[in-house]
Design a protein around this motif. Structure first.
Motif, mmCIF file in Angstrom:
data_model
loop_
_atom_site.group_PDB
_atom_site.id
_atom_site.type_symbol
_atom_site.label_atom_id
_atom_site.label_comp_id
_atom_site.label_asym_id
_atom_site.label_seq_id
_atom_site.Cartn_x
_atom_site.Cartn_y
_atom_site.Cartn_z
ATOM 1 N N GLY A 162 6.122 -16.376 12.399
ATOM 2 C CA GLY A 162 5.821 -17.671 13.360
ATOM 3 C C GLY A 162 4.338 -17.475 13.792
ATOM 4 N N THR A 163 4.143 -17.533 15.190
ATOM 5 C CA THR A 163 2.661 -17.594 15.725
ATOM 6 C C THR A 163 2.544 -16.106 15.894
ATOM 7 N N ALA A 164 3.336 -15.181 15.795
ATOM 8 C CA ALA A 164 3.007 -13.590 16.002
ATOM 9 C C ALA A 164 2.496 -12.932 15.081
ATOM 10 N N ASP A 165 1.848 -11.671 15.075
ATOM 11 C CA ASP A 165 1.219 -11.121 13.983
ATOM 12 C C ASP A 165 2.336 -10.649 13.046
ATOM 13 N N LEU A 166 1.700 -10.601 11.636
ATOM 14 C CA LEU A 166 2.703 -9.987 10.713
ATOM 15 C C LEU A 166 2.052 -8.551 10.181
ATOM 16 N N TYR A 167 2.785 -7.466 10.289
ATOM 17 C CA TYR A 167 2.047 -6.108 9.788
ATOM 18 C C TYR A 167 2.957 -5.768 8.443
ATOM 19 N N LEU A 168 1.927 -5.211 7.658
ATOM 20 C CA LEU A 168 2.608 -4.578 6.266
ATOM 21 C C LEU A 168 1.939 -3.286 6.391
ATOM 22 N N GLN A 169 2.754 -2.122 6.619
ATOM 23 C CA GLN A 169 2.368 -0.945 6.716
ATOM 24 C C GLN A 169 2.666 0.339 5.759
ATOM 25 N N GLY A 170 1.914 0.787 5.273
ATOM 26 C CA GLY A 170 2.153 2.030 4.474
ATOM 27 C C GLY A 170 0.830 2.600 3.972
ATOM 28 N N ASN A 171 0.815 3.883 3.535
ATOM 29 C CA ASN A 171 -0.229 4.763 2.918
ATOM 30 C C ASN A 171 -1.162 3.881 2.001
ATOM 31 N N ASP A 172 -0.487 3.281 0.899
ATOM 32 C CA ASP A 172 -1.024 2.551 0.101
ATOM 33 C C ASP A 172 -0.571 1.235 -0.018
ATOM 34 N N ILE A 173 -0.929 0.041 -0.263
ATOM 35 C CA ILE A 173 -0.313 -1.083 -0.283
ATOM 36 C C ILE A 173 -0.553 -1.907 -1.685
ATOM 37 N N PHE A 174 0.419 -2.327 -2.268
ATOM 38 C CA PHE A 174 0.022 -2.829 -3.791
ATOM 39 C C PHE A 174 0.935 -4.140 -3.765
ATOM 40 N N ILE A 175 -0.107 -5.215 -4.156
ATOM 41 C CA ILE A 175 0.508 -6.492 -4.387
ATOM 42 C C ILE A 175 0.499 -6.891 -5.685
ATOM 43 N N GLY A 176 1.338 -7.177 -6.515
ATOM 44 C CA GLY A 176 1.171 -7.654 -7.820
ATOM 45 C C GLY A 176 2.569 -8.508 -8.360
ATOM 46 N N SER A 177 2.511 -8.613 -9.861
ATOM 47 C CA SER A 177 3.583 -9.392 -10.180
ATOM 48 C C SER A 177 4.732 -8.376 -10.441
ATOM 49 N N GLU A 178 5.927 -9.069 -11.312
ATOM 50 C CA GLU A 178 7.139 -8.099 -11.502
ATOM 51 C C GLU A 178 6.692 -6.995 -12.224
ATOM 52 N N ASN A 179 7.230 -5.850 -11.787
ATOM 53 C CA ASN A 179 7.253 -4.659 -12.395
ATOM 54 C C ASN A 179 5.710 -4.118 -12.478
#
Length: 206
Positions: free
Chosen positions: A153-170
């Motif tokens: 919504g209008t609040a903050d969104l956090y993704l937390q982790g040592n390393d963060i990976f965003i990619g396709s399936e598998n």
């Protein structure tokens, strides 16, 4: 003694049991019926092993308001295992503490909900969203090719982790890779185009 009834037996029919001239139990073709005074609770005690230990004792209580209780005496006093309401909720207890109940809107959990490895919490008519742990990874899995929206919504969104990976399936294609205490990498069609560095940024392909 006197005119007090104790037992009544009817040919090819019911047997009635009385206490102090008050009907308490009657038999019928389908079983038995326990009867209480007007505005009083009906109670059935169930004792195992001669009832010589508290853990042997359980009871059913039907109250005049329609509620039904299952109770035990394992701790030395009567404690509730389950409560059932007329046209209403069901409540489940552990050691006399409410843990789970149903209501007009669904169910309410009053403590932790434990789902063991490889068992899933599923949502949707076709189990479209699944949350589970497979002994190695924690999964929030949108199946059946449905889009997923994570909304703050209008609040903050956090993704937390040592390393963060965003990619396709598998992880077949990389989109954004973020490393703790190191660079952030941006990709185009699986080719790295930009990454941050201690001195600034490195750009590829310009």
């Amino acid at each position: 003694h006197g005119s007090d009834n104790a037992i009544k037996s009817f040919p090819n029919g019911a047997v009635e049991l009385y206490h102090d001239n008050s009907l308490k139990l009657t038999t019928d073709a389908n079983g038995i019926t326990v009867v209480a005074h007007e505005n009083a609770q009906a109670l059935i005690n169930i004792y195992a092993d001669e009832g010589d230990d508290n853990g042997d004792k359980s009871r059913l209580i039907k109250n005049s308001d329609g509620s039904l209780f299952i109770q035990n005496m394992a701790s030395g006093s009567w404690e509730t295992n389950a409560e059932f309401g007329n046209n209403g909720g069901v409540s489940l207890y552990n050691d006399n503490v409410l843990k789970f109940n149903t209501n007009v809107n669904g169910v309410t959990c009053h403590d932790d909900l434990a789902i063991l490895d490889n068992n899933k919490a599923t949502f949707g008519n076709s189990n479209d969203l699944q949350i589970f742990h497979d002994t190695s990874y924690n999964w929030i899995d949108s199946v059946n090719n449905h889009p997923m929206i994570i909304r703050a919504g209008t609040a903050d969104l956090y993704l937390q982790g040592n390393d963060i990976f965003i990619g396709s399936e598998n992880a077949a294609k990389k989109y954004i890779y973020c490393y703790e205490n190191a660079q952030i990498e941006l990709y185009h069609n699986n080719n790295k185009k930009l990454n941050t560095a201690a001195e600034g940024i490195d750009i590829t392909g310009v």
